[in-house]
Design an enzyme around this catalytic site. Structure first.
Site, PDB file in Angstrom:
ATOM      1  CE  LYS A 191      -1.838   2.804   2.062  1.00  0.00           C
ATOM      2  NZ  LYS A 191      -1.585   4.460   1.660  1.00  0.00           N
ATOM      3  CD  GLU A 266      13.210   0.936   8.214  1.00  0.00           C
ATOM      4  OE1 GLU A 266      13.097   1.772   7.005  1.00  0.00           O
ATOM      5  OE2 GLU A 266      13.826  -0.339   8.110  1.00  0.00           O
ATOM      6  CB  CYS A 300      13.386   9.005   8.131  1.00  0.00           C
ATOM      7  SG  CYS A 300      14.471   7.894   7.186  1.00  0.00           S
ATOM      8  CD  GLU A 397       9.890  13.072  11.107  1.00  0.00           C
ATOM      9  OE1 GLU A 397       8.676  12.766  11.192  1.00  0.00           O
ATOM     10  OE2 GLU A 397      10.696  12.548  10.692  1.00  0.00           O
TER      11      GLU A 397
HETATM   12  P1  NAD Z   1       2.475   8.567   7.369  1.00  0.00           P
HETATM   13  O1  NAD Z   1       2.779   7.602   8.650  1.00  0.00           O
HETATM   14  O2  NAD Z   1       1.102   9.631   7.375  1.00  0.00           O
HETATM   15  O3  NAD Z   1       2.011   7.538   6.122  1.00  0.00           O
HETATM   16  C1  NAD Z   1       2.776   6.317   5.805  1.00  0.00           C
HETATM   17  C2  NAD Z   1       1.909   5.406   5.172  1.00  0.00           C
HETATM   18  O4  NAD Z   1       0.970   4.868   6.223  1.00  0.00           O
HETATM   19  C3  NAD Z   1       1.131   5.765   3.903  1.00  0.00           C
HETATM   20  O5  NAD Z   1       1.227   4.812   3.017  1.00  0.00           O
HETATM   21  C4  NAD Z   1      -0.351   6.135   4.525  1.00  0.00           C
HETATM   22  O6  NAD Z   1      -1.271   6.079   3.736  1.00  0.00           O
HETATM   23  C5  NAD Z   1      -0.285   4.963   5.740  1.00  0.00           C
HETATM   24  N1  NAD Z   1      -1.240   4.916   6.740  1.00  0.00           N
HETATM   25  C6  NAD Z   1      -1.660   6.200   7.413  1.00  0.00           C
HETATM   26  N2  NAD Z   1      -2.542   5.806   8.246  1.00  0.00           N
HETATM   27  C7  NAD Z   1      -2.552   4.506   8.341  1.00  0.00           C
HETATM   28  C8  NAD Z   1      -3.305   3.792   9.257  1.00  0.00           C
HETATM   29  N3  NAD Z   1      -3.998   3.950  10.185  1.00  0.00           N
HETATM   30  N4  NAD Z   1      -3.032   2.160   8.981  1.00  0.00           N
HETATM   31  C9  NAD Z   1      -2.287   1.878   8.042  1.00  0.00           C
HETATM   32  N5  NAD Z   1      -1.615   2.919   7.004  1.00  0.00           N
HETATM   33  C10 NAD Z   1      -1.608   4.050   7.257  1.00  0.00           C
HETATM   34  O7  NAD Z   1       3.977   9.175   6.813  1.00  0.00           O
HETATM   35  P2  NAD Z   1       4.156  10.061   5.721  1.00  0.00           P
HETATM   36  O8  NAD Z   1       3.815  11.625   5.944  1.00  0.00           O
HETATM   37  O9  NAD Z   1       3.823   9.489   4.431  1.00  0.00           O
HETATM   38  O10 NAD Z   1       5.868   9.862   5.887  1.00  0.00           O
HETATM   39  C11 NAD Z   1       6.654  10.646   6.443  1.00  0.00           C
HETATM   40  C12 NAD Z   1       7.261  10.077   7.761  1.00  0.00           C
HETATM   41  O11 NAD Z   1       7.789   8.813   7.443  1.00  0.00           O
HETATM   42  C13 NAD Z   1       8.068  10.996   8.477  1.00  0.00           C
HETATM   43  O12 NAD Z   1       7.869  10.616   9.920  1.00  0.00           O
HETATM   44  C14 NAD Z   1       9.362  10.201   8.354  1.00  0.00           C
HETATM   45  O13 NAD Z   1      10.495  10.248   9.350  1.00  0.00           O
HETATM   46  C15 NAD Z   1       9.032   8.693   8.195  1.00  0.00           C
HETATM   47  N6  NAD Z   1      10.010   7.971   7.612  1.00  0.00           N
HETATM   48  C16 NAD Z   1      10.976   7.118   8.241  1.00  0.00           C
HETATM   49  C17 NAD Z   1      11.882   6.560   7.650  1.00  0.00           C
HETATM   50  C18 NAD Z   1      12.639   5.459   8.346  1.00  0.00           C
HETATM   51  O14 NAD Z   1      13.479   4.712   7.846  1.00  0.00           O
HETATM   52  N7  NAD Z   1      12.585   5.546   9.707  1.00  0.00           N
HETATM   53  C19 NAD Z   1      12.064   6.647   6.129  1.00  0.00           C
HETATM   54  C20 NAD Z   1      11.215   7.300   5.585  1.00  0.00           C
HETATM   55  C21 NAD Z   1      10.374   8.031   6.133  1.00  0.00           C
END
Ligand code: NAD
Length: 503
Positions: A191, A266, A300, A397
């Site tokens: 997804k 992550e 991240c 963040e």
């Molecule tokens: P997000 O958590 O809003 O969304 C990530 C994914 O989760 C999307 O596909 C979204 O549709 C899905 N999602 C949202 N709510 C959900 C739920 N209730 N159940 C299942 N899936 C759900 O994150 P974002 O804004 O897309 O990405 C940015 C974040 O990602 C930042 O916090 C960043 O630090 C983190 N990130 C971490 C790493 C790492 O390796 N630690 C790498 C890249 C990004």
């Protein structure tokens, strides 16, 4: 006239035509699938125009995909490691062959500058090759000898898994989760993030064309609250590999609890780069700026908090400010661009909302702090100085091209500031004092630490965070531990005394 830029635009438009003209479908069982026909729009960060209409996944679509993944697992899970290796190398070949297309589409969908994205597609191919080569040994375990007993462990793929990814560098990042799952023998329902769905559609198409059997990698587009949630709740999905925000990780853990989902997270970061007065300051400056202002700061592992020793603080901030003022903000396909537009207007608003907050809290907005240009999601690279660690700009963040610079007096204070945050993904230490570097690295609360270096990845090393930055590690064998079950088999090699009951 900028010939490479013009050519990139023309090529990107060619690759985007198919997305603009039709609906971007899910890929389930090797076939395009439009679900119930509802769609959502994927917008261009450049001008917020519609780039594509995308199938709006529902719980019913996830259910279909999960059942297909379960069926496909019956054969893929038993396919030999050698055969999986061959197919996954073909996927890597196919990614390389279309690296240009992937990079251009990704830049247009995410706003990331081409200077970074052109390498991201190749990194994705590398991810596939790395795990492909390890597929034949993924099942290997240990032998543990006891008196009269031989124990040996084997690893077996856990089953169909869900992979949920964010929008920041979606193609490369998805392969980092999907390649080890496939190499382990799992089947996948992916997804992708709703703000950047296009290259995920390319990935499943490329993998299928390269020979990955239908149903082994399925993609269902849509939003977190419906498609994402349904994936985490589905009883046939045995584990969730998730990359995204910490709050979403908590929600997924709760959603997955009734079906006892194994989770790998992550999550976010507020990573410190700690610069001592004895550091090579030229290199430290280059690295600190690169790690926060590249990839639009939507990274991240970015060094979003610069902790600088008080004796060099003013000079370091002055030099940083000069450089930050010169960072080129522009169209993602312009090779000169260092910062492109942020992914979405909502994210732009979030990043800008911290400017007023920073002023109210008493920090100085030394550079930037506003929008860049009138249209699109462009933001000025921003530097906050004279910050203290209790400010929200130091604790939260922001996930944009925004650096918060905080002074410290000595090593003890640096460590206390560095650790006084809910996150713990990465840390970067700059000092020429070897003992201090090791001492500090061991005490720093983070999953990954670089000394006198920016983030240079070596794929076999563990990748992941502590505290609110994640659960579990990726990379090398760590990924297989997540996607596989370890089974112990104990064999008696001597007759031992068996207790008798019942006569
Ligand atoms: P997000 O958590 O809003 O969304 C990530 C994914 O989760 C999307 O596909 C979204 O549709 C899905 N999602 C949202 N709510 C959900 C739920 N209730 N159940 C299942 N899936 C759900 O994150 P974002 O804004 O897309 O990405 C940015 C974040 O990602 C930042 O916090 C960043 O630090 C983190 N990130 C971490 C790493 C790492 O390796 N630690 C790498 C890249 C990004």
């Amino acid at each position: 006239m900028n010939a490479p830029f013009d050519q990139s635009i023309a090529k990107a438009e060619k690759h985007l035509t198919r997305f603009r003209q039709g609906t971007v479908a899910h890929l389930i069982d090797g076939k395009p699938d439009f679900g119930d026909g509802r769609t959502f729009e994927s917008l261009s960060p450049i001008d917020n125009s519609v780039l594509a209409k995308v199938a709006h996944g529902t719980a019913a679509d996830i259910d279909r995909a999960a059942k297909v993944a379960k069926r496909a697992f019956a054969s893929w899970g038993k396919t030999s490691g050698a055969a999986r290796k061959k197919i996954l190398h073909k996927v890597a070949d196919a990614i390389e062959a279309r690296a240009d297309e992937i990079a251009l589409v990704e830049c247009m969908d995410t706003g990331q500058p081409i200077r970074y994205m052109s390498k991201a597609a190749l990194r994705a191919a590398e991810n596939f090759r790395f795990f492909a080569d390890r597929a034949p040994n993924a099942q290997d375990g240990l032998s543990l000898i006891a008196p009269g007993q031989l124990n040996y462990t084997i690893r077996q793929p856990i089953g169909p898994v869900g992979v949920i990814t964010p929008w920041n560098t979606p193609f490369m990042l998805s392969t980092w989760k999907i390649a080890p799952a496939l190499a382990a023998g799992c089947t996948v329902v992916h997804k992708p993030a709703e703000w950047s769905p296009l290259t995920a559609a390319l990935l499943s198409e490329i993998a299928l064309e390269a020979g990955l059997p239908a149903g082994v990698l399925n993609t269902v587009h849509g939003f977190g609250e419906d498609a994402g949630r349904a994936l985490t709740e589905h009883p046939d999905i045995k584990a969730i590999g998730f990359v995204g925000e910490s709050a979403t990780g908590s929600a997924i853990m709760a959603q997955g609890a009734p079906t006892l989902k194994r989770v790998h997270f992550e999550l976010g970061g507020k990573n410190p780069v700690i610069i001592f007065e004895d550091a090579d300051l030229d290199r430290a400056l280059d690295a600190a700026l690169f790690m926060i202002y590249s990839l639009n700061g939507e990274r991240c592992t970015s060094s979003s908090r610069a902790l600088i020793q008080a004796s060099i603080y003013d000079e370091f901030c002055r030099r940083a400010a000069e450089r930050v003022k010169k960072i080129k903000v522009g169209h993602p396909l312009d090779p000169a661009t260092e910062i492109g537009p942020l992914i979405h207007t909502r994210h732009l608003e979030k990043v800008l909302s911290y400017v007023e907050l920073a002023r109210q809290e008493g920090a100085k907005v030394a550079v930037g702090g506003g929008r860049a240009g009138d249209a699109g999601n462009y933001v000025q690279p921003t530097l906050y100085t004279h910050a203290t660690n209790d400010m929200r700009i130091a604790q939260e963040e922001i996930f944009g091209p925004v650096l918060t610079a905080i002074p410290f007096q000595d090593e003890a204070e640096a460590l206390s500031i560095a650790n006084d945050v809910r996150y713990g993904l990465t840390g970067y230490i700059w000092t020429r004092d070897v003992s201090r570097a090791h001492r500090f690295a061991q005490a720093l609360e983070a999953g990954m630490i670089w000394v006198n270096s920016e983030n240079v990845r070596h794929l076999p090393t563990p990748f992941g965070g502590v505290k609110a930055s994640g659960i579990g590690r990726d990379g090398g064998d760590y990924s297989f531990d997540f996607y596989m079950e370890t089974k112990n088999i104990a064999v008696a090699v001597e007759d031992h005394k068996i207790p008798k009951i019942g006569g």
